[in-house]
Design an enzyme around this catalytic site. Structure first.
Site, PDB file in Angstrom:
ATOM      1  CE  LYS A  32      18.056  37.309 -68.378  1.00 50.83           C
ATOM      2  NZ  LYS A  32      17.272  37.762 -67.253  1.00 50.83           N
ATOM      3  N   GLY A  35      12.949  37.275 -63.984  1.00 47.31           N
ATOM      4  CA  GLY A  35      12.406  37.956 -62.813  1.00 47.31           C
ATOM      5  C   GLY A  35      10.918  37.720 -62.615  1.00 47.31           C
ATOM      6  N   GLY A  68      15.475  31.083 -63.175  1.00 50.40           N
ATOM      7  CA  GLY A  68      16.033  30.785 -61.861  1.00 50.40           C
ATOM      8  C   GLY A  68      15.063  30.138 -60.889  1.00 50.40           C
ATOM      9  CG  ASP A 185      20.887  40.157 -66.549  1.00 48.02           C
ATOM     10  OD1 ASP A 185      19.797  39.876 -67.095  1.00 48.02           O
ATOM     11  OD2 ASP A 185      20.971  40.577 -65.387  1.00 48.02           O
ATOM     12  CE  LYS A 244      18.799  42.611 -63.192  1.00 48.08           C
ATOM     13  NZ  LYS A 244      18.853  41.507 -64.151  1.00 48.08           N
TER      14      LYS A 244
END
Length: 289
Positions: A32, A35, A68, A185, A244
């Protein structure tokens, strides 16, 4: 400071990695990716190098990505402000169109192209392709944010059998054809479970699970589901780490052998985790029978 390795040192590094290469050859590893490692160009290059290298030594890597910051940036261009409730993006009809355009289009195809440049063979998919991720509305307050109702892993397994790296954007649809934004996630956990993955690697912006969130030296290298639940009670796992770890537990319940929460800001952290004794981040495992 650059470290110069002799040929002998390089050879030793490669031979030390051999047991891990044997262990993971032919196994499915889901990564995944999101970030800071996604918005920092140098880190992005290194993550793609790691994935291409693992693929070249026979690991069946599946890359599940977010995006994002790119979505928020594109929303601004359309005159829309990002609004979040409990860490989830409020997604009206116009926003879900933007999410689909950015994730399944720009971000997905840029990662596929980069993997190709690094020597991997990659194919981009969204959760809408082949009915891969079926969803329903999670909460009316959130709009078109989806709750996963079904995973159909066949499109991924077909690509793995043909020796491609599947690159998956986390948009989904329901039976009526409505599009939904899916938490990356959560999608990674369900996909890893459906594939019976050897390992799920969750790249984050912290070192892993810390006993003291302000002290990286308090990293917890390994814990079971029961130990994780105890850390919830103690308040050690709190805030943004709760969803998470929830996803880690969900993945293990779904059949993944273990899950790693690791710092995606560390160069080549994926290779450190897969191919060295030391590993990286926190490993979450099932409780021993």
């Amino acid at each position: 400071m650059n470290t110069v390795f002799t040929n002998a040192q390089r050879a030793r590094v490669l031979t030390e990695a051999l047991p891990y290469i044997k262990q993971y050859n032919g196994k499915v590893v889901v990564v995944k990716y999101g970030g800071n490692a996604m918005v920092n160009e140098e880190l992005k290059q290194q993550v793609m190098e790691d994935i291409a290298l693992l693929w070249l030594i026979g690991v069946k890597v599946v890359l599940v990505h977010g995006g994002g910051p790119e979505i928020s940036e594109t929303m601004k261009k359309f005159g829309k402000e990002a609004v979040f409730v409990d860490g989830l993006r409020v997604t009206d009809k116009e926003t879900v169109d933007i999410v689909q355009m950015v994730l399944a289009g720009k971000v997905n195809k840029s990662l596929v192209t980069l993997l190709q440049k690094k020597g991997g063979h990659a194919v981009g998919l969204s959760g809408m392709d082949g009915g891969l991720i079926e969803a329903k509305m999670k909460d009316e307050r959130l709009g078109y944010v989806g709750q996963i109702t079904k995973i159909r892993p066949q499109p991924i397994t077909d690509l793995l059998e043909k020796n491609y790296i599947p690159v998956i954007s986390t948009v989904a649809s329901d039976r009526e054809g409505n599009a939904y934004n899916i938490n990356g996630d959560t999608a990674a956990a369900y996909i890893a479970g459906a594939l019976g993955a050897e390992r799920l690697i969750m790249m984050t912006d912290i070192a892993g699970i810390l006993r003291d969130k302000d002290d990286p030296d308090t990293l917890i290298p390994q814990l079971t589901i029961s130990e994780a639940k105890a850390l919830y009670e103690e308040g050690v796992i709190s805030g943004g780490m709760i969803p998470k770890v929830d996803c880690c537990i969900e993945a293990i319940h779904e059949g993944v052998k273990n899950v790693i929460i690791m710092d995606g800001r560390v160069p080549h952290s994926i290779l450190m985790e897969i191919l060295t004794d030391e590993g990286a981040g926190t490993m979450v495992t099932g409780d021993q029978e």
